[in-house]
Design a protein around this motif. Structure first.
Motif, PDB file in Angstrom:
ATOM      1  N   SER A  71     -89.159-121.350 -65.439  1.00  0.00           N
ATOM      2  CA  SER A  71     -89.715-122.316 -66.390  1.00  0.00           C
ATOM      3  C   SER A  71     -89.204-123.720 -66.134  1.00  0.00           C
ATOM      4  N   GLU A  72     -90.138-124.671 -66.107  1.00  0.00           N
ATOM      5  CA  GLU A  72     -89.764-126.081 -66.028  1.00  0.00           C
ATOM      6  C   GLU A  72     -89.565-126.678 -67.413  1.00  0.00           C
ATOM      7  N   GLU A  73     -90.025-125.953 -68.447  1.00  0.00           N
ATOM      8  CA  GLU A  73     -89.986-126.487 -69.798  1.00  0.00           C
ATOM      9  C   GLU A  73     -88.745-126.065 -70.581  1.00  0.00           C
ATOM     10  N   THR A  74     -88.228-124.876 -70.324  1.00  0.00           N
ATOM     11  CA  THR A  74     -87.105-124.371 -71.102  1.00  0.00           C
ATOM     12  C   THR A  74     -85.861-125.224 -70.863  1.00  0.00           C
ATOM     13  N   LYS A  75     -85.270-125.716 -71.941  1.00  0.00           N
ATOM     14  CA  LYS A  75     -84.074-126.538 -71.855  1.00  0.00           C
ATOM     15  C   LYS A  75     -82.829-125.658 -71.903  1.00  0.00           C
ATOM     16  N   ILE A  76     -81.872-125.973 -71.039  1.00  0.00           N
ATOM     17  CA  ILE A  76     -80.669-125.161 -70.879  1.00  0.00           C
ATOM     18  C   ILE A  76     -79.498-125.806 -71.614  1.00  0.00           C
ATOM     19  N   ILE A  77     -78.825-124.995 -72.439  1.00  0.00           N
ATOM     20  CA  ILE A  77     -77.690-125.436 -73.235  1.00  0.00           C
ATOM     21  C   ILE A  77     -76.420-124.744 -72.733  1.00  0.00           C
ATOM     22  N   LEU A  78     -75.338-125.507 -72.601  1.00  0.00           N
ATOM     23  CA  LEU A  78     -74.011-124.933 -72.423  1.00  0.00           C
ATOM     24  C   LEU A  78     -73.238-125.177 -73.714  1.00  0.00           C
ATOM     25  N   HIS A  79     -72.568-124.135 -74.204  1.00  0.00           N
ATOM     26  CA  HIS A  79     -72.094-124.104 -75.586  1.00  0.00           C
ATOM     27  C   HIS A  79     -70.580-123.937 -75.635  1.00  0.00           C
ATOM     28  N   PHE A  80     -69.914-124.910 -76.254  1.00  0.00           N
ATOM     29  CA  PHE A  80     -68.464-124.913 -76.424  1.00  0.00           C
ATOM     30  C   PHE A  80     -68.144-124.875 -77.912  1.00  0.00           C
ATOM     31  N   ALA A  81     -67.170-124.051 -78.299  1.00  0.00           N
ATOM     32  CA  ALA A  81     -66.786-123.940 -79.705  1.00  0.00           C
ATOM     33  C   ALA A  81     -65.723-124.971 -80.041  1.00  0.00           C
ATOM     34  N   GLY A  82     -66.064-125.902 -80.950  1.00  0.00           N
ATOM     35  CA  GLY A  82     -65.099-126.892 -81.396  1.00  0.00           C
ATOM     36  C   GLY A  82     -65.252-128.219 -80.703  1.00  0.00           C
ATOM     37  N   ILE A  83     -64.322-129.127 -81.008  1.00  0.00           N
ATOM     38  CA  ILE A  83     -64.346-130.452 -80.394  1.00  0.00           C
ATOM     39  C   ILE A  83     -63.096-130.692 -79.544  1.00  0.00           C
ATOM     40  N   GLU A  84     -61.960-130.123 -79.939  1.00  0.00           N
ATOM     41  CA  GLU A  84     -60.748-130.256 -79.140  1.00  0.00           C
ATOM     42  C   GLU A  84     -60.914-129.498 -77.824  1.00  0.00           C
ATOM     43  N   GLY A  85     -60.701-130.185 -76.729  1.00  0.00           N
ATOM     44  CA  GLY A  85     -60.846-129.580 -75.410  1.00  0.00           C
ATOM     45  C   GLY A  85     -62.254-129.647 -74.845  1.00  0.00           C
ATOM     46  N   SER A  86     -63.188-130.185 -75.605  1.00  0.00           N
ATOM     47  CA  SER A  86     -64.582-130.190 -75.142  1.00  0.00           C
ATOM     48  C   SER A  86     -64.784-131.104 -73.937  1.00  0.00           C
ATOM     49  N   ASP A  87     -64.082-132.231 -73.894  1.00  0.00           N
ATOM     50  CA  ASP A  87     -64.247-133.123 -72.741  1.00  0.00           C
ATOM     51  C   ASP A  87     -63.756-132.442 -71.466  1.00  0.00           C
ATOM     52  N   TRP A  88     -62.618-131.740 -71.556  1.00  0.00           N
ATOM     53  CA  TRP A  88     -62.116-131.004 -70.387  1.00  0.00           C
ATOM     54  C   TRP A  88     -63.143-129.985 -69.929  1.00  0.00           C
ATOM     55  N   PHE A  89     -63.713-129.241 -70.872  1.00  0.00           N
ATOM     56  CA  PHE A  89     -64.667-128.197 -70.507  1.00  0.00           C
ATOM     57  C   PHE A  89     -65.893-128.785 -69.826  1.00  0.00           C
ATOM     58  N   PHE A  90     -66.497-129.801 -70.433  1.00  0.00           N
ATOM     59  CA  PHE A  90     -67.743-130.325 -69.866  1.00  0.00           C
ATOM     60  C   PHE A  90     -67.494-131.102 -68.574  1.00  0.00           C
TER      61      PHE A  90
END
Length: 359
Positions: free
Chosen positions: A196-215
């Protein structure tokens, strides 16, 4: 996070790419860029008990009609590989997805890549995939994801659920095997793009602390949307910090950002004998957001305001909107969430549902 607690075919086979034809109702009201979503993954199970729901005026009404008439435009559903029983398995989710599409909702699938809950502390390999080497696990991720997108045609899809620690442990443990983790996520992404060219892909992190490191770890992967869970109980009580984090992530990684999960109680009381996850004042944001109908509504209103104010804000999803105490007032294994649902103990819609109108 802890929550309430068929797919049997092997995934190392080539799966046909032929799509099922699905009649989709008029979706003009969902054409807005803003996602106003609810996760109602347990609704197929709850509906078997034939509960009666009421709209904001107290009139008996269809559950999905209440959601739609109040601005909900997207439904999020979890998908387990081969769960015990049918609930949240492939066949149930496929059937429910078709129903939702015919009623005009967009669909958002959360692939747990597990037979049960996947979250930062639980990322268990599906029973059917156990014993495979890493190459076999990669093939399984690709083929399974490809089948899901081919047959269910979601508008949005998560590659994993709350994958702070990775997925499919130990192979995809982000601390022990970061390269393998990224390869597994990429297999899912590649499978989606192949169909699919239309389906949008999400990567999901729980919380806000550490989110910058993860992404930062996944910045080379070809995904579309940053998803965050935000529950004050687990992720801090500062909505200012939440807003700052969302703005920073969007700017740093040039991605849209959405709140993939959030919820708030309208009371600290209970309607069954199952222990509730939120049940005391020290778990709340006080004095601004007490556990009242107005407090719940104001919390969601502020979440919506934050997502409207940040440059790359895409919207939010309310988790457990449907989780009334459907097994009766004395059940000890029903809903730990009925005081955070979007319906009160009489199954009447709560004022917070107003906040899903994005116009």
């Amino acid at each position: 996070m802890n929550r309430i607690i068929q797919f049997v075919l092997p995934f190392l086979v080539v799966i046909s790419c032929a799509k099922d034809e699905v009649h989709v109702a008029d979706t003009s009201y969902t054409d807005s860029k803003i996602i106003a979503a609810v996760d109602i993954s347990s609704y197929p199970e709850i509906s078997e008990s034939n509960p009666i729901f009421y709209d904001l005026e107290g009139k008996e009404s269809n559950f999905l009609d209440i959601l739609k008439s109040n601005g909900v435009n997207t439904i999020r559903l979890r998908l387990w590989v081969n769960p015990e029983g049918e609930h949240s398995g492939f066949n149930e989710v496929k059937t429910f997805s078709r129903t939702l599409k015919t009623q005009g909702f967009k669909t958002w699938l959360t692939l747990h890549y597990s037979d049960t809950w996947a979250d930062p502390t639980h990322q268990e390999i599906p029973m059917q995939w156990q014993g495979l080497d890493f190459s076999g696990i990669k093939d399984s991720v690709f083929n399974y994801t490809k089948r899901v997108v081919t047959e269910l045609q979601p508008d949005y899809i998560q590659i994993g659920n709350e994958i702070n620690s990775g997925l499919l442990h130990p192979y995809g443990d982000i601390s022990m095997n970061p390269d393998n983790f990224k390869m597994l996520v990429n297999e899912g992404i590649t499978a989606v793009r192949a169909v699919s060219e239309e389906t949008k892909i999400i990567l999901h992190f729980a919380g806000i602390e550490g989110s910058d490191w993860f992404f930062n770890q996944v910045h080379t992967l070809d995904y579309d949307i940053i998803g965050l869970s935000y529950y004050p109980l687990w992720h801090g009580k500062s909505l200012n910090d939440l807003q700052t984090t969302i703005q920073s992530l969007g700017n740093t990684y040039s991605k849209d950002v959405l709140i993939a999960e959030t919820a708030y109680p309208f009371t600290l009381d209970w309607d069954d004998w199952t222990d509730n996850i939120v049940g005391s004042n020290d778990q709340l944001i006080l004095p601004d957001y007490p556990a009242t109908r107005e407090g719940q509504q104001n919390f969601i209103a502020q979440i919506r305001t934050i997502m409207n104010q940040v440059e790359n804000g895409l919207g939010f999803c309310y988790w457990g909107a449907e989780l009334i105490s459907w097994k009766g007032s004395e059940s000890t294994e029903a809903s730990p969430w009925e005081n955070q649902a979007l319906f009160d103990f009489d199954n009447k819609a709560l004022p917070a549902i107003h906040e899903f109108n994005t116009e």
